[in-house]
Design a protein around this motif. Sequence first.
Motif, PDB file in Angstrom:
ATOM      1  N   PRO A  15      22.141  44.136  46.599  1.00 23.46           N
ATOM      2  CA  PRO A  15      23.367  44.032  45.867  1.00 23.46           C
ATOM      3  C   PRO A  15      22.978  43.748  44.204  1.00 23.46           C
ATOM      4  CG  PRO A  15      23.069  42.370  47.073  1.00 23.46           C
ATOM      5  CD  PRO A  15      21.763  42.970  47.615  1.00 23.46           C
ATOM      6  N   ASP A  16      23.852  44.373  43.537  1.00 22.35           N
ATOM      7  CA  ASP A  16      23.761  44.079  42.232  1.00 22.35           C
ATOM      8  C   ASP A  16      24.166  42.626  41.693  1.00 22.35           C
ATOM      9  OD1 ASP A  16      22.587  46.564  41.608  1.00 22.35           O
ATOM     10  OD2 ASP A  16      24.670  47.511  41.146  1.00 22.35           O
ATOM     11  N   ILE A  17      23.783  42.325  40.694  1.00 24.54           N
ATOM     12  CA  ILE A  17      24.374  40.955  40.201  1.00 24.54           C
ATOM     13  C   ILE A  17      25.097  41.311  38.750  1.00 24.54           C
ATOM     14  CG2 ILE A  17      23.604  38.788  39.062  1.00 24.54           C
ATOM     15  CD1 ILE A  17      21.067  38.666  41.063  1.00 24.54           C
ATOM     16  N   ASN A  18      26.002  40.467  38.828  1.00 31.00           N
ATOM     17  CA  ASN A  18      27.053  40.665  37.764  1.00 31.00           C
ATOM     18  C   ASN A  18      27.007  39.490  36.839  1.00 31.00           C
ATOM     19  OD1 ASN A  18      29.161  40.493  35.780  1.00 31.00           O
ATOM     20  ND2 ASN A  18      30.497  41.902  37.157  1.00 31.00           N
ATOM     21  N   TRP A  19      25.787  39.558  35.774  1.00 27.83           N
ATOM     22  CA  TRP A  19      25.519  38.355  35.062  1.00 27.83           C
ATOM     23  C   TRP A  19      26.491  37.808  34.009  1.00 27.83           C
ATOM     24  CZ3 TRP A  19      21.447  34.960  34.583  1.00 27.83           C
ATOM     25  CH2 TRP A  19      21.500  34.170  33.533  1.00 27.83           C
ATOM     26  N   LYS A  20      27.237  38.741  33.572  1.00 29.30           N
ATOM     27  CA  LYS A  20      28.532  38.423  32.911  1.00 29.30           C
ATOM     28  C   LYS A  20      29.509  37.441  33.682  1.00 29.30           C
ATOM     29  CE  LYS A  20      31.749  40.528  29.422  1.00 29.30           C
ATOM     30  NZ  LYS A  20      31.280  40.032  28.293  1.00 29.30           N
TER      31      LYS A  20
END
Length: 450
Positions: free
Chosen positions: A75-80
């Motif tokens: 999965p991708d990480i949504n840093w914002k």
Amino acid sequence: MRSYDYDVLFIGSGHACNHGAIALKMAGKKVAMIEEDKNGGTCTNYGCDAKILLDGPFVYQEGFARYNDLGMQTPDINWKNLMAYKKKLIGAFSPLLGQAFEKYGIEVIKGHGTLTDAHTVNVDGKNYTAEYIVIGTGARDSSLPIEGAKYMHHSKDFLDLDEMPESLLFVGAGVISMEFASMALALGKKVTVIDFAPRALAQYPSDYVNMMVKKMEDLGATFSFNQSVQKVEKTDAGYIVYTQDQTFIADYIVEGTGRVANVENLGLEALGIEASRRGIVVNEYMQTSVENIYASGDVVDKRIPKLTPTAEFESNYIAYHILGMNPNPITYPAIPNLVFTLPRIAQVGVTVDEAEAHPELYRVERIPFGVSNEWVNNREKEAHYTFILDKEGYLVGAAIYSSEAATILDFITLIINKKMTALDLASMIFAFPTQTYQVVFALKPLLKKA
Ligand SMILES: Cc1cc2nc3c(=O)[nH]c(=O)nc-3n(C[C@H](O)[C@H](O)[C@H](O)COP(=O)(O)OP(=O)(O)OC[C@H]3O[C@@H](n4cnc5c(N)ncnc54)[C@H](O)[C@@H]3O)c2cc1C
Ligand SMILES: NC(=O)c1ccc[n+]([C@@H]2O[C@H](COP(=O)([O-])OP(=O)(O)OC[C@H]3O[C@@H](n4cnc5c(N)ncnc54)[C@H](O)[C@@H]3O)[C@@H](O)[C@H]2O)c1
């Protein structure tokens, strides 16, 4: 007898102070903490708590990647969004702690505390007196005195970044840089780490650190050692870092070159209390050269690691010393150290280097834990343990390279501190199937029988 406003005044409200303040209050003492910034200190507002919250999804992402060959997508990480969540949750801690301190009946005096005599602290023009004073003013990130130093950011800034820059350069390959670099790298950013020492994470075992550096290099990071930073320059293309023989360019520079004790503007010199960048000098009772003034936590000049649990330990020790319940010198148990890279590296008790230098005293056992426990450790084949036993067969130290190191480290620390034997472990029932169970299984044959 002279009367005071308080029995005990703490300068600071971090872990070096608040645990002791609560213990003293519970024992009926009149206590206050002086705090010039947020309640709870570095760990709560700008350090451990923020860091571990942000690290959360990276651990899952790293674990999931081990299943890619089985057709599962990482999965991708949504840093914002993650950062917005961090700001909301961690931002609430200081006011919540304020309420908790109030509930305990501990007053928090807001402002900068300066000692004016052995029993008085001045806070922004007002004097407060106490029978005992505890200095727990902590430490701050070091700043190199070089041209362009203003272009370098520190841990506080990184832990507040709304957008992760495309390229980051870390000056110093210590704990702070390695933890932050691991996150930036996992977000696919260009990461460079430079250090003037010949290796990273000097206080951790070199074999595990080499595994970590190799892993990060495989993910695209660049490491450069024996580099002395001379100057930082701002250009349209980015920030240029000059060392004695190389130049590096990045969008964002993080300085992680160690931390210095907050000993300035405290009135120490006038009282003859010895202090330096390393901290305040104390005796074996945590007392400064002025007997009723103690120092606790990161502000202390000490050889043991400057960590939250060591600050808490000292804070409690001082409280019980003041209460007369513990007249003995402070003695530290085995101290667990953990760097939250991906995976973690942990170390407790006698180090691998120390054990290998003294084969007449210690036995070093290396266990390729991940290979034989793939079925129970989420396919983390590189997980590795080193156990250090003394000649009697007691566990006296350990090092771990594993994403599960945090949990297992405390368990191992307990075995070391309680000098457990194989019989002690065999007398207990552990849940199955778990990594803890497998650690017990690996350890039992090595330990003293009974
Ligand atoms: C990025 C980062 C990550 C970290 N991660 C970990 C980790 O994972 N695990 C771990 O164990 N440790 C970690 N640490 C270290 C940990 O934060 C410290 O060891 C711990 O906070 C020390 O507590 P302390 O109370 O001694 O100092 P601090 O928490 O720094 O508290 C000192 C307080 O004193 C106040 N103060 C200073 N001077 C004055 C004055 N004159 N008057 C009034 N108030 C004053 C300050 O505002 C501050 O609130 C980390 C540190 C950083 C920076
Ligand atoms: N997981 C944890 O327990 C944790 C996490 C973060 C911080 N901390 C605490 O904060 C402290 C500070 O962390 P840190 O990473 O800043 O310090 P550190 O001591 O871990 O590492 C500093 C690094 O900077 C290098 N360095 C120093 N001067 C330099 C220079 N001029 N040029 C290039 N490199 C230079 C050193 O060789 C070293 O490798 C830790 O020692 C610990 O007490 C703990």
